[in-house]
Design a protein around this motif. Structure first.
Motif, mmCIF file in Angstrom:
data_model
loop_
_atom_site.group_PDB
_atom_site.id
_atom_site.type_symbol
_atom_site.label_atom_id
_atom_site.label_comp_id
_atom_site.label_asym_id
_atom_site.label_seq_id
_atom_site.Cartn_x
_atom_site.Cartn_y
_atom_site.Cartn_z
ATOM 1 N N SER A 1 -2.219 -1.681 -9.450
ATOM 2 C CA SER A 1 -1.280 -0.626 -8.239
ATOM 3 C C SER A 1 -2.356 -0.346 -7.352
ATOM 4 C CB SER A 1 -0.435 0.288 -9.537
ATOM 5 O OG SER A 1 -1.715 1.147 -9.588
ATOM 6 N N THR A 2 -1.332 0.196 -6.164
ATOM 7 C CA THR A 2 -2.373 0.839 -5.381
ATOM 8 C C THR A 2 -2.475 2.054 -4.982
ATOM 9 O OG1 THR A 2 -3.465 -1.470 -4.274
ATOM 10 C CG2 THR A 2 -3.323 0.392 -2.317
ATOM 11 N N GLN A 3 -2.505 3.124 -4.395
ATOM 12 C CA GLN A 3 -2.117 4.855 -3.728
ATOM 13 C C GLN A 3 -1.685 4.647 -3.153
ATOM 14 O OE1 GLN A 3 -3.313 8.082 -6.507
ATOM 15 N NE2 GLN A 3 -3.336 9.321 -4.624
ATOM 16 N N LEU A 4 -0.937 4.559 -2.639
ATOM 17 C CA LEU A 4 -0.862 4.784 -0.449
ATOM 18 C C LEU A 4 -0.780 5.772 0.058
ATOM 19 C CD1 LEU A 4 2.755 2.647 -0.744
ATOM 20 C CD2 LEU A 4 0.999 1.854 -0.348
ATOM 21 N N ASP A 5 -0.210 7.230 -0.720
ATOM 22 C CA ASP A 5 -1.026 8.601 -0.730
ATOM 23 C C ASP A 5 -1.038 9.948 -1.990
ATOM 24 O OD1 ASP A 5 1.846 9.165 -0.724
ATOM 25 O OD2 ASP A 5 2.675 8.533 1.089
ATOM 26 N N THR A 6 -0.421 10.647 -1.616
ATOM 27 C CA THR A 6 -0.608 11.760 -2.578
ATOM 28 C C THR A 6 0.708 11.853 -3.422
ATOM 29 O OG1 THR A 6 0.645 13.286 -1.462
ATOM 30 C CG2 THR A 6 -2.487 13.302 -1.388
ATOM 31 N N ILE A 7 1.517 11.204 -3.001
ATOM 32 C CA ILE A 7 2.419 11.078 -3.337
ATOM 33 C C ILE A 7 3.299 9.616 -4.234
ATOM 34 C CG2 ILE A 7 5.723 11.469 -3.551
ATOM 35 C CD1 ILE A 7 4.758 12.848 -1.197
ATOM 36 N N ALA A 8 2.708 8.268 -4.122
ATOM 37 C CA ALA A 8 2.902 7.489 -4.463
ATOM 38 C C ALA A 8 2.323 6.198 -4.106
ATOM 39 C CB ALA A 8 4.765 7.050 -3.079
ATOM 40 N N ALA A 9 2.718 5.464 -4.576
ATOM 41 C CA ALA A 9 1.504 3.985 -5.146
ATOM 42 C C ALA A 9 2.998 3.403 -5.527
ATOM 43 C CB ALA A 9 0.784 3.631 -5.901
ATOM 44 N N ILE A 10 2.170 0.941 -5.096
ATOM 45 C CA ILE A 10 3.293 0.272 -5.368
ATOM 46 C C ILE A 10 2.099 -0.790 -6.560
ATOM 47 C CG2 ILE A 10 1.355 -0.930 -3.436
ATOM 48 C CD1 ILE A 10 3.870 -2.335 -2.823
ATOM 49 N N ASP A 11 3.222 -1.072 -6.869
ATOM 50 C CA ASP A 11 3.344 -1.298 -8.353
ATOM 51 C C ASP A 11 3.030 -3.474 -7.835
ATOM 52 O OD1 ASP A 11 2.466 -3.653 -10.621
ATOM 53 O OD2 ASP A 11 4.117 -2.512 -11.583
#
Length: 506
Positions: free
Chosen positions: A226-236
């Motif tokens: 997974s990679t964190q996109l910002d302080t709210i969301a990440a993508i699996d």
């Protein structure tokens, strides 16, 4: 509802940034995520790209390898038994003149090399009867053929796993030259030793390949899924299943779900929208629904990536449930030429009692999404429906905010994604706007007149600003040194297709 306006540094929240850009990245998958959010097709072009850099890596690895260790014995008539040890062989040169990389059906990838040349050197120790000796030796093996199969699967945690599914090497000619010690004797005996040493060396080369594959598998076990996109969301981006291989292509299914950092909220169930296994570039797989007939590509792309509506839908759900789709707009934040200013005097034409009760006072507008945006992908454009609410406040001289009225504002937008280099961007267009009054403390609000003026203001100022921001795009999360070359983007029913070549500069 009476909080102070956000400072200017916070007026471009990261959540809406990703949501708007992910509106330009739709895909679809079922509520149980058994269908992929992202599909990747590996083509023969992928293998050719990998072959060039993989062989360089293989050559570099072999030339650093010092663990080859040949030992054995040979019975020499009249002289007795020759026992030898050749530890820590150094590979000085490795030339792979003819190589090919192909898919191994149901397994992974197959490497074949013809007419390779290997030059090695090592120290040696030998004992013939009671005589012990040592020195150095140079070995050159020509016309080396290598056949190796790399198995690729999934380890149960969404990470790829690889193993050596088969290896065979064969060299037709081995030249040996001994130095120091009784080298004159061993050079005379070299023709007798060549067959045995050649067989052992062939086995050792495969052992080196096995060790390299084991090291690669160890590295993959630590790969982030997974990679964190910002302080709210990440993508699996974990694997949903083991990659599938035929003799013509490889098929990789990634989850592609965007989730909230620190939690893993399961998104609401949705009807699955099947992603066609075949694309309009003649990949050999069946189509559940027909796609438009297009001429074959003159150049097969290195990589094909399909991104379904699920990626954008999961982003909308995540940012909506996190409360990120909110914004407070004060009177000083709108352009001076915007046709609707946030002051009671400007709002007099839509709410006459507002100006009567609060003459020429500044106002503040609180905007939020009252339900999750709906996003879909069609061949003509990306379509989105936004469900918003807006509450207007009068800001009194003592900074108290007095509620004035509450509106529902629903908008229809379309988007066109663009891709340039390693950046994804796009443009949006407002296609519909509808305002309804929910409540008012200052009498009726002329919503139709307000709707017309707001449409004009968004067309004149809001959409151009959004497009300027979207066209700049965001960088795609690519590995270091890897960039897209001549990427092409097309829209299909339910997914977006990116066909691209790759370029690598370390």
């Amino acid at each position: 509802m009476s909080s102070a306006p956000a400072p200017r540094s916070q007026r471009q929240p990261r959540g809406p940034v990703w949501l708007c850009l992910l509106l330009l990245l739709p895909t679809s998958v079922s509520g149980t995520t058994t269908n992929p959010g992202i599909k990747v097709w590996l083509t023969q072009g992928t293998l050719e790209f990998g072959r060039r850099f993989g062989l360089e890596l293989l050559q570099s690895m072999l030339q650093r390898e010092h663990e080859l260790n040949l030992t054995g014995s040979y019975n020499i008539p009249l002289l007795g038994t020759l026992t030898y040890a050749v530890p820590r062989i150094h590979i000085h040169e490795l030339q792979m003149n003819e190589s090919a990389l192909g898919f191994a059906e149901d397994v992974g990838v197959r490497l074949t090399v013809q007419r390779a040349r290997v030059q090695l050197s090592a120290d040696w120790a030998a004992q013939l009867g009671a005589v012990q000796d040592n020195g150095s030796v140079e070995l050159r093996m020509q016309d080396v053929a290598v056949a190796a199969v790399l198995g690729v699967s999934e380890d149960g945690s969404g990470r790829p796993t690889v193993w050596s599914a088969g290896c065979d090497t064969h060299g037709t000619h081995l030249h040996m030259e001994f130095h120091r010690g009784y080298s004159w004797l061993y050079n005379l005996l070299a023709p007798l030793l060549q067959r045995t040493l050649r067989q052992q060396l062939n086995k050792q080369l495969c052992l080196v390949l096995h060790r390299g594959v084991d090291r690669l598998d160890t590295a993959l076990k630590n790969m982030r899924v997974s990679t964190q996109l910002d302080t709210i969301a990440a993508i699996d981006h974990s694997l949903l299943a083991p990659p599938a291989f035929t003799e013509e292509y490889g098929d990789v299914a990634l989850k592609g779900e965007i989730f909230r950092v620190g939690t893993y909220q399961q998104r609401p169930s949705a009807l699955p929208v099947a992603l066609p296994m075949a694309l309009p570039v003649a990949l050999p797989v069946a189509l559940p629904t027909p796609l438009p007939t297009t001429p074959p590509m003159a150049h097969e792309p290195v990589l094909l990536v399909a991104v379904t509506e699920f990626v954008a839908s999961s982003a909308a759900f995540t940012y909506f449930t996190a409360g990120a789709l909110r914004r407070n707009i004060s009177s000083g934040m709108l352009p001076r030429r915007f046709p609707l200013q946030l002051r009671t005097k400007s709002m007099e034409a839509f709410a006459p009692q507002l100006q009567e009760r609060y003459p020429d006072q500044p106002m503040e507008l609180h905007l939020w999404a009252r339900q999750q945006p709906l996003l879909s992908c069609h061949p003509d454009a990306l379509h989105g429906t936004l469900f918003g609410s807006a509450e207007a406040f009068v800001v009194l001289p003592n900074a108290t905010r007095v509620p004035a009225f509450l509106l529902n504002i629903d908008a229809n937008v379309t988007g066109k994604p663009t891709i340039s280099g390693n950046r994804l961007g796009g443009t949006v267009r407002l296609t519909g706007l509808h305002i309804t009054q929910v409540a008012s403390n200052v009498g009726p609000v002329e919503v139709k007149r307000l709707e017309t003026l707001l449409k004009f203001g968004l067309w004149l100022f809001g959409v151009p600003r959004a497009n300027k921001w979207l066209q700049a795009g965001i960088p795609l999360p690519l590995p270091h040194g890897l960039s897209l070359l001549r990427p092409r983007l097309s829209l299909q029913q339910g997914f977006m297709l990116i066909a691209t070549d790759l370029q690598y500069e370390p």
